[in-house]
Design an enzyme around this catalytic site. Structure first.
Site, PDB file in Angstrom:
ATOM      1  N   LYS A  63      -1.933   6.386   2.233  1.00 57.04           N
ATOM      2  CA  LYS A  63      -1.532   5.934   3.564  1.00 57.04           C
ATOM      3  C   LYS A  63      -0.214   5.167   3.497  1.00 57.04           C
ATOM      4  CE  LYS A  63      -6.323   5.786   5.114  1.00 57.04           C
ATOM      5  NZ  LYS A  63      -7.527   4.950   5.279  1.00 57.04           N
ATOM      6  N   GLY A  99     -17.147  16.827   8.860  1.00 56.51           N
ATOM      7  CA  GLY A  99     -17.422  15.883   9.944  1.00 56.51           C
ATOM      8  C   GLY A  99     -16.318  15.786  10.978  1.00 56.51           C
ATOM      9  N   LEU A 135      -6.047   4.958  15.458  1.00 53.48           N
ATOM     10  CA  LEU A 135      -5.136   3.855  15.831  1.00 53.48           C
ATOM     11  C   LEU A 135      -3.710   4.374  15.942  1.00 53.48           C
ATOM     12  CD1 LEU A 135      -6.200   0.852  13.542  1.00 53.48           C
ATOM     13  CD2 LEU A 135      -6.734   1.186  15.956  1.00 53.48           C
ATOM     14  N   GLY A 140     -14.044   6.711  10.618  1.00 52.79           N
ATOM     15  CA  GLY A 140     -15.116   7.330  11.405  1.00 52.79           C
ATOM     16  C   GLY A 140     -14.684   8.676  11.922  1.00 52.79           C
TER      17      GLY A 140
END
Lengths: 385, 385
Positions: free
Chosen positions: B245, B19, B176, B362
């Site tokens: 992360k 994706g 971000l 996303g």
């Protein structure tokens, strides 16, 4: 390992050594070990104030040493002229109008050889031509000064024609990563539809204090005593500073507009302006005249569950700066103290914006943003290493 | 004007065309005019999936054309292998294990001549050695894949030894500007004391939905049906992704730690783990067993005016990942939907943190972050233009 090979040496000429400039020099000195680890060396070859320019004897070979820079900061803090440092040796001082010509000499000499970064921490309109000239000679430019970016559109275009050579993070939200983030979003092809921000630490503080029922005139005086305002608070209350920031963001989005295209709401009427009365008169007798009207607006907003904020709105159709009612529990409505907040709306951040919030004023934070900009230019200096 | 002279041509090999990778290829194609304006040209010379590598016939001279890239995206969406594109001509396809060797060949050939950017949008552990090899050949690396940055510390150090050549914004908070902001703050010498974040869009969604009294099992299933979770939601609920992360941020701050040093709270016990039951079994019978305990914690928090959030905390003394009660009206407590929020505390952002908030997941947003990283490497490619 590669860091040693990749060393970037960045010669810097600093224009303006007021609060931000002095903090920058101190940061440069204290960050030496850190930057050495990152393969970066910043060499301050010249420092200018509003009346003169001090340059290292041989700008091609070396910069002003750290002890010299500390003395320079001390001298400027004490109000001494740059020429008082001549006795330290290894430098020359040129007074206006010769000084600006000498900066161009340095730019011409270094721009296409070692490279040169002109750092503008002044607050004047006078540097645009100089900076544009330097860029044309291959120099890089870092700005804390908003004015070269808010001049006539043609001049702005010339100054920013080679976009990678000019950085100006600290012109909006001090060290907050607003410009860097907008630049990244643009580069990724994500179209920005709107930016809304509380872009003045001063007005953010004033507007949030009003919620507790304090009088506008008192809050402005307190803000002044805390050092949050310009010497004449009308420079903040006029909205011009916010309009400059809004214009910088609008131009970054590609809008070919100028200051006169921005709809700006001033918080004082022209009858109380600087042409009519002095700063002292304004503070003593002008300011209290504004209390009632502002108090009414605060109360009216409160009845609707809202609070008043002074915001800049940059949309696709134009740019407005002024008071707006916002919901008490929105990102803007929750603002307290001198924090700035910026909301960015785009395809990726459509229903829920990208929000950046934090301290948006102060010499330390502003200088930190300038230094990050300088360091971020390092890749352009690798080729000359 | 200078932009034309300063043109940077960035050859790219893409690893992983799921994706994110496909969105990236589409963004690259649709941004051609924008990037041309900025003096940047991205040339995709190769694309790899988990089983093979497709490369342009002559990687030194040209990349795959845009029509080819569109066909490639269509083929991958339809589940066809890369070899199905051989008929289009002007390319070669290599299958594993030969494929990885061919990437190294390209890296060796281009790394120190035209330069090469290896873009890792895969999700495997297998690329670390390859990427490190490429960096040593002078290549740049852009990562959406977190795993090469969360491997053994020694390997991380080797991969990131030349820090300017490696970018990984999209590994934390998708597009971000978290990594970019932390990097800027570090470069400015402003010491970061703490980072606190809700770093999982999935768990952010789940935790905020629980406030409305919904059952944990229902919310997780809804999240799965909305495509917010991994195919096996336990990959999210384990906290491993958040821990990765947090580790990336901790290492960015200079902490020499690894995954095993992070205290991670899993939202399911090992009795319901993948070794014991299948995904279907977990969803049908395992998940509902967790409802009661989570409901109790949500209620207990609510009685104290708090809400539960799944956060990563990176402090000077270590790194924790797990459920935490936070005030309902704090930045973390106010989070809704799949937004991420990151609070950064430093000298400049001491009492009031620098806050970055927005969509943190996303394919579109993640690919946008990757593309911004690629474009940001342009200065390193100017010298070879």
């Amino acid at each position: 390992m590669q860091p040693a090979q990749a060393k970037s040496v960045l010669p810097v000429v600093l224009l303006g050594c007021g609060g931000v400039g002095r903090h920058l020099l101190r940061h440069i000195v204290s960050c030496r070990p850190l930057h050495a680890n990152q393969g970066v060396a910043i060499r301050v070859v010249g420092v200018a104030d509003s009346s003169s320019l001090l340059v290292a004897d041989d700008v091609r070979a070396s910069g002003l040493d750290d002890a010299f820079l500390s003395d320079l900061c001390a001298a400027k803090s004490a109000g001494s002229p740059l020429s008082s440092l001549l006795a330290r040796g290894h430098c020359q001082v040129f007074n206006k109008p010769e000084a600006m010509g000498k900066v161009i000499d340095a730019a011409t000499m270094l721009g296409r050889t070692t490279g040169l970064v002109l750092v503008d921490c002044s607050a004047t309109n006078d540097t645009v031509a100089l900076l544009t000239d330097a860029v044309n000679h291959g120099c890089c430019v870092v700005l804390a000064n908003k004015k070269p970016l808010t001049c006539a559109y043609e001049d702005y275009q010339k100054l920013t024609s080679n976009f990678r050579q000019i950085r100006f993070e600290s012109t909006v939200g001090a060290g907050l990563p607003v410009i860097a983030s907008v630049t990244r979003i643009i580069a990724s092809g994500d179209p920005i539809s709107r930016i809304v921000g509380s872009l003045s630490g001063t007005l953010g503080y004033v507007m949030s204090e009003l919620e507790d029922g304090k009088r506008f005139s008192e809050v402005v005086k307190t803000a002044k005593s805390l050092g949050y305002t310009e010497p004449d608070p009308r420079d903040d209350l006029s909205g011009t500073d916010v309009a400059r920031k809004a214009l910088i963001l609008a131009r970054l989005l590609g809008q070919q507009i100028s200051m006169e295209d921005i709809n700006v709401e001033s918080l004082y009427p022209s009858e109380l302006g600087p042409e009519v009365m002095s700063t002292t008169e304004f503070l003593e007798s002008g300011l209290p005249q504004l209390d009632e009207r502002i108090e009414e607006r605060v109360k009216a907003a409160s009845l609707r569950g809202n609070v008043l904020r002074y915001v800049g709105v940059i949309g696709n159709t134009g740019c407005q700066v002024g008071l707006q009612e916002v919901p008490k529990d929105s990102a803007l409505g929750r603002l307290r103290g001198s924090d700035n907040v910026v909301e960015i709306y785009s395809r990726c951040y459509e229903s829920s914006p990208l929000v950046i919030q934090g301290a948006g004023a102060g010499n330390d934070t502003t200088a930190a943003g300038v230094l990050a900009d300088i360091v971020d230019l390092q890749d352009l200096f690798q080729k000359r290493a």
